[in-house]
Write a protein that holds these residues in place. Structure first.
Motif, PDB file in Angstrom:
ATOM      1  N   VAL A  59       0.859  -0.952  -0.194  1.00 61.04           N
ATOM      2  CA  VAL A  59      -0.107   0.218   0.435  1.00 61.04           C
ATOM      3  C   VAL A  59       0.885   1.603  -0.002  1.00 61.04           C
ATOM      4  CG1 VAL A  59      -1.730   1.457   1.409  1.00 61.04           C
ATOM      5  CG2 VAL A  59      -2.010  -1.149   1.427  1.00 61.04           C
ATOM      6  N   THR A  60       0.849   1.931  -0.600  1.00 56.61           N
ATOM      7  CA  THR A  60       1.058   3.119  -1.142  1.00 56.61           C
ATOM      8  C   THR A  60       0.609   5.099  -1.684  1.00 56.61           C
ATOM      9  OG1 THR A  60       1.184   2.987  -3.143  1.00 56.61           O
ATOM     10  CG2 THR A  60       3.209   2.637  -2.250  1.00 56.61           C
ATOM     11  N   ASN A  61      -0.724   4.108  -2.182  1.00 60.01           N
ATOM     12  CA  ASN A  61      -1.924   5.282  -1.988  1.00 60.01           C
ATOM     13  C   ASN A  61      -2.659   6.162  -0.350  1.00 60.01           C
ATOM     14  OD1 ASN A  61      -4.675   6.549  -2.277  1.00 60.01           O
ATOM     15  ND2 ASN A  61      -4.514   5.220  -3.636  1.00 60.01           N
ATOM     16  N   PRO A  62      -2.535   7.347  -0.577  1.00 59.10           N
ATOM     17  CA  PRO A  62      -1.830   7.924   0.676  1.00 59.10           C
ATOM     18  C   PRO A  62      -3.749   7.483   1.683  1.00 59.10           C
ATOM     19  CG  PRO A  62      -0.605   9.598  -0.261  1.00 59.10           C
ATOM     20  CD  PRO A  62      -1.675   8.112  -1.135  1.00 59.10           C
ATOM     21  N   GLU A  63      -5.074   7.638   0.636  1.00 58.55           N
ATOM     22  CA  GLU A  63      -6.119   7.353   0.846  1.00 58.55           C
ATOM     23  C   GLU A  63      -6.831   6.340   1.253  1.00 58.55           C
ATOM     24  OE1 GLU A  63      -8.361   8.301  -2.244  1.00 58.55           O
ATOM     25  OE2 GLU A  63      -7.975  10.552  -2.618  1.00 58.55           O
ATOM     26  N   VAL A  64      -5.789   4.932   1.028  1.00 57.70           N
ATOM     27  CA  VAL A  64      -6.129   3.364   1.571  1.00 57.70           C
ATOM     28  C   VAL A  64      -5.088   3.848   2.794  1.00 57.70           C
ATOM     29  CG1 VAL A  64      -5.613   1.075   1.318  1.00 57.70           C
ATOM     30  CG2 VAL A  64      -6.391   2.830  -0.544  1.00 57.70           C
ATOM     31  N   GLN A  77       3.113   5.404  11.807  1.00 57.19           N
ATOM     32  CA  GLN A  77       4.094   5.020  11.062  1.00 57.19           C
ATOM     33  C   GLN A  77       3.042   4.694   9.522  1.00 57.19           C
ATOM     34  OE1 GLN A  77       3.780   4.161  13.972  1.00 57.19           O
ATOM     35  NE2 GLN A  77       5.004   2.552  14.590  1.00 57.19           N
ATOM     36  N   ILE A  78       1.834   3.907  10.138  1.00 58.22           N
ATOM     37  CA  ILE A  78       0.833   3.350   8.326  1.00 58.22           C
ATOM     38  C   ILE A  78       0.776   4.756   7.457  1.00 58.22           C
ATOM     39  CG2 ILE A  78      -1.354   2.907   8.110  1.00 58.22           C
ATOM     40  CD1 ILE A  78       0.197   0.701   9.814  1.00 58.22           C
ATOM     41  N   VAL A  79       1.126   5.575   7.735  1.00 58.52           N
ATOM     42  CA  VAL A  79       0.599   6.677   7.154  1.00 58.52           C
ATOM     43  C   VAL A  79       1.860   7.739   6.640  1.00 58.52           C
ATOM     44  CG1 VAL A  79      -1.966   7.086   7.296  1.00 58.52           C
ATOM     45  CG2 VAL A  79       0.227   8.553   8.563  1.00 58.52           C
ATOM     46  N   ASP A  80       2.824   7.638   7.542  1.00 59.17           N
ATOM     47  CA  ASP A  80       3.788   8.603   7.460  1.00 59.17           C
ATOM     48  C   ASP A  80       5.124   7.290   6.860  1.00 59.17           C
ATOM     49  OD1 ASP A  80       3.181  10.884   8.532  1.00 59.17           O
ATOM     50  OD2 ASP A  80       3.920  10.059  10.432  1.00 59.17           O
ATOM     51  N   GLY A  81       5.024   6.112   7.252  1.00 63.65           N
ATOM     52  CA  GLY A  81       6.351   5.108   6.249  1.00 63.65           C
ATOM     53  C   GLY A  81       6.215   5.175   4.402  1.00 63.65           C
ATOM     54  N   SER A  82       6.885   4.991   3.755  1.00 64.16           N
ATOM     55  CA  SER A  82       7.127   5.038   2.596  1.00 64.16           C
ATOM     56  C   SER A  82       6.110   3.812   1.906  1.00 64.16           C
ATOM     57  CB  SER A  82       8.068   5.026   1.645  1.00 64.16           C
ATOM     58  OG  SER A  82       8.110   4.658  -0.061  1.00 64.16           O
ATOM     59  N   HIS A  83       6.134   2.369   2.226  1.00 62.76           N
ATOM     60  CA  HIS A  83       5.264   1.333   2.070  1.00 62.76           C
ATOM     61  C   HIS A  83       5.201   0.522   2.887  1.00 62.76           C
ATOM     62  CE1 HIS A  83       7.869   2.587  -2.265  1.00 62.76           C
ATOM     63  NE2 HIS A  83       6.910   1.577  -2.149  1.00 62.76           N
ATOM     64  N   LEU A  84       3.721   0.194   3.031  1.00 57.35           N
ATOM     65  CA  LEU A  84       2.920  -1.171   4.149  1.00 57.35           C
ATOM     66  C   LEU A  84       2.658  -1.428   3.246  1.00 57.35           C
ATOM     67  CD1 LEU A  84       1.455  -1.342   6.416  1.00 57.35           C
ATOM     68  CD2 LEU A  84      -0.395  -0.229   5.309  1.00 57.35           C
TER      69      LEU A  84
END
Length: 218
Positions: A59-64, A77-84
């Motif tokens: 997941v890289t889409n900010p909305e997701v 971390q979920i929203v600030d990291g590059s890739h989830l």
């Protein structure tokens, strides 16, 4: 394929360097080139029988990410990291999954199915149906943790930070990402990116028991 091992010193240096990053720098994405390597690391992870009972949602889409934040105890971390990376296990492994693997073996090695009949039979006998007392979904979830460890170690060697996360609501992740309808179940997540300059845990001494306390040589 020739082997070019990294030095012992470098490996230990990078494992000392890594930590479960609490604050990521949201302005520093992982490059496409580096991510391609980490994706291949997931693919190359070993598994029991080689069955690879997993799939990885990246997941890289900010909305997701924002949706998933609500199901992650608000951990930034979920929203600030590059890739989830959402790591999911195959549910209720069946003979079809075994056959898919055997077919892939034959495709890659250019061999007939008949050559692997015994191999297929041994997997079916061990897993389908699961023997009494053997939880095949728990087994698949344990395989996913091999991928998690492999991913974090490789990232550390590359100088990329990670944070493994079990503080999530798997069923909600399944719903947001459409994982369940594909026959998988979320097990664990891992954020990858780069540490923020103000993450105090980056300089906090790593705490481990002494090697002699945890490694027993016989």
């Amino acid at each position: 394929m020739s082997m070019q091992p990294i030095s012992r010193e470098l490996l230990l240096q990078q494992l000392q360097w890594r930590y479960a990053t609490k604050r990521f720098d949201p302005t520093r994405p992982i490059s496409a080139e580096d991510w391609a390597v980490l994706a291949e690391v997931l693919v190359l992870t070993p598994s029991s029988f080689g069955l690879q009972p997993w799939k990885f949602w990246v997941v890289t889409n900010p909305e997701v990410k924002a949706q998933l934040l609500h199901h992650s105890w608000k951990q930034s971390q979920i929203v600030d990291g590059s890739h989830l990376v959402v790591m999911a296990a195959k549910k209720d492994l069946s003979a079809d999954d075994v056959d898919r693997h055997v077919a892939r073996v034959c495709e890659i090695r250019n061999e007939p199915l008949e050559k692997h009949a015994g191999y297929r039979k041994s997997m079916i006998r061990a897993l389908v149906p699961p023997p009494a007392g053997f939880d095949i979904n728990e087994w698949a979830a344990k395989q996913v943790y091999i991928a998690l460890g492999n991913f974090m170690t490789a990232a550390a060697v590359m100088g990329i930070d990670t944070c493994p996360m079990e503080g999530i609501v798997p069923a909600e992740y399944d719903a947001v990402l459409g994982i369940a309808e594909q026959g998988y179940k979320t097990v664990v997540a891992c954020v990858a990116g780069y540490r923020a300059a103000d993450d105090k845990y980056a300089v906090t001494p790593k705490v481990r028991f002494a090697t002699s306390d945890v490694v027993v040589e016989v």
